[in-house]
Design an enzyme around this catalytic site. Structure first.
Site, mmCIF file in Angstrom:
data_model
loop_
_atom_site.group_PDB
_atom_site.id
_atom_site.type_symbol
_atom_site.label_atom_id
_atom_site.label_comp_id
_atom_site.label_asym_id
_atom_site.label_seq_id
_atom_site.Cartn_x
_atom_site.Cartn_y
_atom_site.Cartn_z
ATOM 1 N N ARG A 104 -19.415 -0.572 -40.275
ATOM 2 C CA ARG A 104 -18.805 0.719 -40.569
ATOM 3 C C ARG A 104 -18.734 0.936 -42.072
ATOM 4 O O ARG A 104 -18.165 0.127 -42.798
ATOM 5 C CB ARG A 104 -17.404 0.783 -39.958
ATOM 6 C CG ARG A 104 -16.757 2.160 -40.093
ATOM 7 C CD ARG A 104 -15.507 2.276 -39.278
ATOM 8 N NE ARG A 104 -14.463 1.364 -39.719
ATOM 9 C CZ ARG A 104 -13.239 1.334 -39.216
ATOM 10 N NH1 ARG A 104 -12.934 2.142 -38.212
ATOM 11 N NH2 ARG A 104 -12.340 0.502 -39.674
ATOM 12 N N THR A 108 -17.402 6.568 -45.341
ATOM 13 C CA THR A 108 -17.626 7.612 -44.334
ATOM 14 C C THR A 108 -17.094 7.236 -42.951
ATOM 15 O O THR A 108 -16.959 8.103 -42.087
ATOM 16 C CB THR A 108 -19.127 7.903 -44.194
ATOM 17 O OG1 THR A 108 -19.793 6.732 -43.675
ATOM 18 C CG2 THR A 108 -19.737 8.262 -45.543
ATOM 19 N N ASP A 200 -8.176 -5.818 -37.559
ATOM 20 C CA ASP A 200 -9.641 -5.940 -37.566
ATOM 21 C C ASP A 200 -10.032 -7.130 -36.702
ATOM 22 O O ASP A 200 -9.783 -8.279 -37.064
ATOM 23 C CB ASP A 200 -10.148 -6.121 -39.004
ATOM 24 C CG ASP A 200 -11.663 -6.083 -39.085
ATOM 25 O OD1 ASP A 200 -12.321 -6.941 -38.455
ATOM 26 O OD2 ASP A 200 -12.200 -5.216 -39.786
ATOM 27 N N ASP A 203 -12.329 -9.859 -38.350
ATOM 28 C CA ASP A 203 -11.607 -10.711 -39.292
ATOM 29 C C ASP A 203 -10.709 -11.697 -38.562
ATOM 30 O O ASP A 203 -10.603 -12.873 -38.971
ATOM 31 C CB ASP A 203 -10.764 -9.855 -40.248
ATOM 32 C CG ASP A 203 -11.594 -9.180 -41.316
ATOM 33 O OD1 ASP A 203 -12.730 -9.640 -41.569
ATOM 34 O OD2 ASP A 203 -11.115 -8.193 -41.904
#
Length: 209
Positions: A104, A108, A200, A203
């Protein structure tokens, strides 16, 4: 519109609650993710077709049931999707595994493709596309588009936690794809993270916080 399936089995709900806790470390997070993937996979494959075969038990011959010629492929979206593969493979050891690499863009929030390697007969297989998080839906939509471009006709998308925005985006772009999730959360925040979510996933799986 595609059908959204929320698989809220008590064991899945319990394990997901532990995963959401920020105090849960990477080792436990990875193990729980694999366990939930296996439990979800049980529901995901509930409608696989069966066919008759003749076998011989220690007592006599009989007509038994076996999964028919339908072949499966598990395709994780890298990198977080890797954490769901082992749990599914424990259910279907003969399933082939492909990989789609998307990340990602931090500005944006749109997905960028960097890798795609799939089984040569992917178009003949029932494909389970996996990614722990369905947030904006961009990565899932792009991965599904990539699979369809390679001839895939029977695709199921499996995630751990979904945001309504991501579900709507996948449903709009791919109304023929069923979405399976362990939880439908409230919304996305201004950083495109799922709320309440679990952070996340990549992560937390790989300890790169």
């Amino acid at each position: 519109m595609s059908t959204l399936h929320v698989i809220d089995h008590p064991l899945i709900v319990h394990k997901l609650s532990i995963m959401r806790n920020k105090k849960t470390g990477s080792k436990d997070f990875r193990e729980l993710l694999g366990e939930i993937a296996m439990l979800m996979g049980y529901e995901l494959t509930r409608d696989l077709p069966l066919e008759d075969i003749v076998i011989e038990t220690p007592i006599t011959k009989m007509t038994a049931k076996t999964v028919s010629g339908k072949k499966l492929a598990i395709v994780p979206i890298l990198r977080a999707g890797l954490g769901m593969v082992e749990g599914l493979q424990s259910l279907v050891p003969v399933a082939k595994v492909g990989h789609i690499g998307l990340y990602r863009d931090p500005e944006t929030h749109k997905p960028v493709e960097y890798y795609c390697k799939l089984p040569h007969d992917i178009e003949d297989r029932i494909v389970i596309l996996v990614d722990p998080m369905l947030a904006t839906g961009g990565s899932a939509v792009d991965a599904l588009t990539m699979l369809k471009a390679r001839g895939c006709k029977n695709i199921r998308f499996m995630c751990l936690v979904a945001a309504p925005e991501g579900v709507a985006k996948v449903q709009e772009a791919h109304p023929d794809v069923d979405i399976f999730t362990a939880a439908l959360d409230e919304r996305l925040n201004e950083h495109a993270y799922i709320v309440p979510g679990l952070g996340d996933a990549g992560d937390r799986i790989f300890g790169t916080l």
